[in-house]
Enzyme design. Structure first.
Site, PDB file in Angstrom:
ATOM      1  N   GLN A 130       0.813  -1.228   0.000  1.00 62.33           N
ATOM      2  CA  GLN A 130       0.000   0.000   0.000  1.00 62.33           C
ATOM      3  C   GLN A 130       0.843   1.273   0.000  1.00 62.33           C
ATOM      4  O   GLN A 130       0.297   2.353  -0.196  1.00 62.33           O
ATOM      5  CB  GLN A 130      -0.949   0.022   1.217  1.00 62.33           C
ATOM      6  CG  GLN A 130      -2.104  -0.948   1.124  1.00 62.33           C
ATOM      7  CD  GLN A 130      -3.136  -0.589   0.037  1.00 62.33           C
ATOM      8  OE1 GLN A 130      -3.107   0.500  -0.546  1.00 62.33           O
ATOM      9  NE2 GLN A 130      -4.033  -1.511  -0.247  1.00 62.33           N
ATOM     10  N   SER A 157       2.790  -4.524  -5.455  1.00 61.81           N
ATOM     11  CA  SER A 157       1.637  -5.038  -6.201  1.00 61.81           C
ATOM     12  C   SER A 157       1.300  -4.060  -7.319  1.00 61.81           C
ATOM     13  O   SER A 157       1.004  -2.888  -7.060  1.00 61.81           O
ATOM     14  CB  SER A 157       0.445  -5.176  -5.247  1.00 61.81           C
ATOM     15  OG  SER A 157      -0.726  -5.429  -5.993  1.00 61.81           O
ATOM     16  N   GLY A 158       1.327  -4.547  -8.555  1.00 61.41           N
ATOM     17  CA  GLY A 158       1.114  -3.670  -9.703  1.00 61.41           C
ATOM     18  C   GLY A 158      -0.202  -2.918  -9.671  1.00 61.41           C
ATOM     19  O   GLY A 158      -0.252  -1.714  -9.935  1.00 61.41           O
ATOM     20  N   THR A 176       7.365 -19.002 -17.205  1.00 61.49           N
ATOM     21  CA  THR A 176       7.596 -18.014 -18.259  1.00 61.49           C
ATOM     22  C   THR A 176       7.024 -16.672 -17.817  1.00 61.49           C
ATOM     23  O   THR A 176       5.907 -16.597 -17.308  1.00 61.49           O
ATOM     24  CB  THR A 176       6.931 -18.481 -19.577  1.00 61.49           C
ATOM     25  OG1 THR A 176       7.466 -19.764 -19.888  1.00 61.49           O
ATOM     26  CG2 THR A 176       7.191 -17.511 -20.714  1.00 61.49           C
ATOM     27  N   CYS A 230     -10.716  -7.300   0.212  1.00 60.85           N
ATOM     28  CA  CYS A 230     -10.756  -8.763   0.398  1.00 60.85           C
ATOM     29  C   CYS A 230     -11.916  -9.181   1.281  1.00 60.85           C
ATOM     30  O   CYS A 230     -12.426 -10.282   1.164  1.00 60.85           O
ATOM     31  CB  CYS A 230      -9.478  -9.247   1.051  1.00 60.85           C
ATOM     32  SG  CYS A 230      -8.042  -8.596   0.283  1.00 60.85           S
TER      33      CYS A 230
HETATM   34  C1  LIG Z   1      -1.240  -4.317   2.598  1.00 55.67           C
HETATM   35  C2  LIG Z   1      -1.526  -5.283   1.485  1.00 55.67           C
HETATM   36  N1  LIG Z   1      -0.721  -6.344   1.315  1.00 55.67           N
HETATM   37  C3  LIG Z   1      -0.934  -7.234   0.330  1.00 55.67           C
HETATM   38  C4  LIG Z   1      -1.992  -7.122  -0.546  1.00 55.67           C
HETATM   39  C5  LIG Z   1      -2.204  -8.152  -1.618  1.00 55.67           C
HETATM   40  O1  LIG Z   1      -1.847  -7.676  -2.889  1.00 55.67           O
HETATM   41  P1  LIG Z   1      -2.414  -8.356  -4.220  1.00 55.67           P
HETATM   42  O2  LIG Z   1      -3.822  -7.899  -4.364  1.00 55.67           O
HETATM   43  O3  LIG Z   1      -1.522  -7.849  -5.310  1.00 55.67           O
HETATM   44  O4  LIG Z   1      -2.290  -9.826  -4.044  1.00 55.67           O
HETATM   45  C6  LIG Z   1      -2.866  -6.033  -0.395  1.00 55.67           C
HETATM   46  C7  LIG Z   1      -4.034  -5.895  -1.275  1.00 55.67           C
HETATM   47  O5  LIG Z   1      -5.010  -5.261  -0.948  1.00 55.67           O
HETATM   48  C8  LIG Z   1      -2.627  -5.096   0.653  1.00 55.67           C
HETATM   49  O6  LIG Z   1      -3.430  -4.044   0.836  1.00 55.67           O
END
Ligand SMILES: Cc1ncc(COP(=O)(O)O)c(C=O)c1O
Length: 390
Positions: free
Chosen positions: A179, A199-200, A237, A325
């Protein structure tokens, strides 16, 4: 009314220039970067450039960048890999109660396998107690994993202090910076951390691409086994278009960071101030200063958050009640509960997370439409309660 997107901690739209950079890698430049013929060599060059662009944003060496499928894979690789490489001699791990499920559940799995686990709580501002951390460390502690910035509240953990505690005791330190990257400066060159996660889709690259930054010299077995890609650290790959997109997104983030931090913070502060001035009985969750510039988590007393989200969504305003999530589940936020909020207050909280595509006009609109919606929900609640009494 035009749609307003204020859920950038959940995900962000792909930047136009990122999409443009990616396009050739679906058709013309389709080769496998491991191939030695012409089709492979141009693609290999593009992956190298992307690696340099990611490295440049966080100030690490390109050789320390491992491309993955996203934040969750980077976290799983870091935690499980550290346990696999150090777990024969040492058995204790430390994390916090407010981590993302990728961290939380990776540690739960290690716990089931017999590792010791300490989950530190946070105070009412969402901050860690460093003395508690110090006293939780044992001779057996091998790894500490905490987040750079909380996805729900935006609260920033003190990386320098935690990292120094870990380093002086030879403990591996994983910093979940998903984040934070692209929102605040992070300098791997000077931070006392072993690994950073990227995270892209949180910084205007596509979903399904990310990176793990691993300090040179750190032993880390791969989570995904197969070929020798990514210097034997992540088989498969390469997701070339995603990698090129992530590289471009990092380049854009680096160029625009100083300007965007100020612009976004000003808008977030205006939103916060506007809400406080116009709506009674609200509470900001999380530390007021040690917080991401784009995030505002706020509780509205006597407001059922589902009604609020539905009403806002009906007029095109996208916000969320905590993390993406857990959006489907009706569970009370683990993060807000850790801050000491009772379940009613936690259930009356929403997260605004701003991004580079927002304008002051968006904020002005929200400040205008929100007070009557809150008033309506509160009135409805009052009349329901009155009916129940009669
Ligand atoms: C603090 C944090 N870590 C990890 C992740 C997971 O990332 P990704 O969605 O790319 O798997 C998130 C996604 O919301 C996040 O907010």
């Amino acid at each position: 009314m035009k749609n307003i997107y204020l859920d950038n901690n959940a995900t962000t739209p792909v930047h136009e220039k990122v999409l443009e950079a990616m396009m050739p890698f679906f058709r013309e430049a389709f080769g496998n970067p491991s191939s030695i013929h012409w089709a492979g060599s141009t693609v290999k060059k593009a992956v190298t450039t992307a690696r340099e662009q990611v490295a440049s944003l966080v100030n690490c060496s390109p050789s320390e960048v491992v491309f993955t499928s996203g934040g969750s894979e980077s976290i799983n690789t870091a935690i499980k890999g550290t346990a696999a490489s150090r777990g024969k001699e040492l058995s204790h791990c430390i994390t916090t109660m407010v981590e993302h499920p990728a961290v939380f559940n990776s540690f739960q799995q290690l716990k089931r396998q017999g590792f010791g686990l300490s989950c530190l709580g946070v105070d009412r501002d969402g901050m860690l107690d460093l003395d508690e951390l110090k006293s939780t460390i044992t001779e057996q502690t091998m790894m500490i994993s905490v987040m750079a910035a909380n996805n729900e509240t935006g609260v920033l953990f003190p990386v320098k202090e935690i990292g120094e505690l870990a380093a002086t005791r030879g403990i591996s330190f994983i910093f979940d910076s998903v984040q934070a990257i692209g929102k605040i400066p992070l300098d791997f060159g000077t931070l006392p951390v072993d690994m950073l996660t990227v995270s892209g889709h949180k910084l205007h690259a596509p979903k399904g691409i990310g990176a793990l930054i691993v300090r040179s010299g750190v032993r880390l077995p791969p989570l995904i086994l197969g070929g020798p890609q990514e210097n034997n650290r992540r088989a498969g790959t390469e997701n070339v278009s995603g990698i090129v997109g992530l590289g471009k997104a990092c380049e854009i983030a680096r160029n625009d960071l100083d300007y965007e931090i100020v612009r976004i913070r000003n808008m977030r502060n205006a939103l916060e101030q506007g809400i406080i001035e116009r709506i009674p009985n609200v509470k900001i969750n999380g530390h007021m200063d040690k917080r991401l510039p784009n995030t505002l988590n706020i509780s509205f007393k006597e407001v059922y958050v589902e009604s609020l989200l539905t009403d806002l969504n009906r007029i095109g305003i996208a916000v969320s009640a905590g993390s993406a999530c857990s959006a489907e589940s009706r569970e009370v936020s683990r993060v807000l509960t850790a801050l000491g909020l009772d379940s009613t207050t936690a259930r009356s909280s929403i997260r605004f997370s701003l991004g580079r595509e927002n304008s002051q006009e968006d904020i002005d609109t929200v400040i205008e439409v929100l007070p009557p919606i809150i008033e309506k929900i509160r009135n409805e609640r009052q009349s329901q309660l009155a009916k129940r009494k009669n």
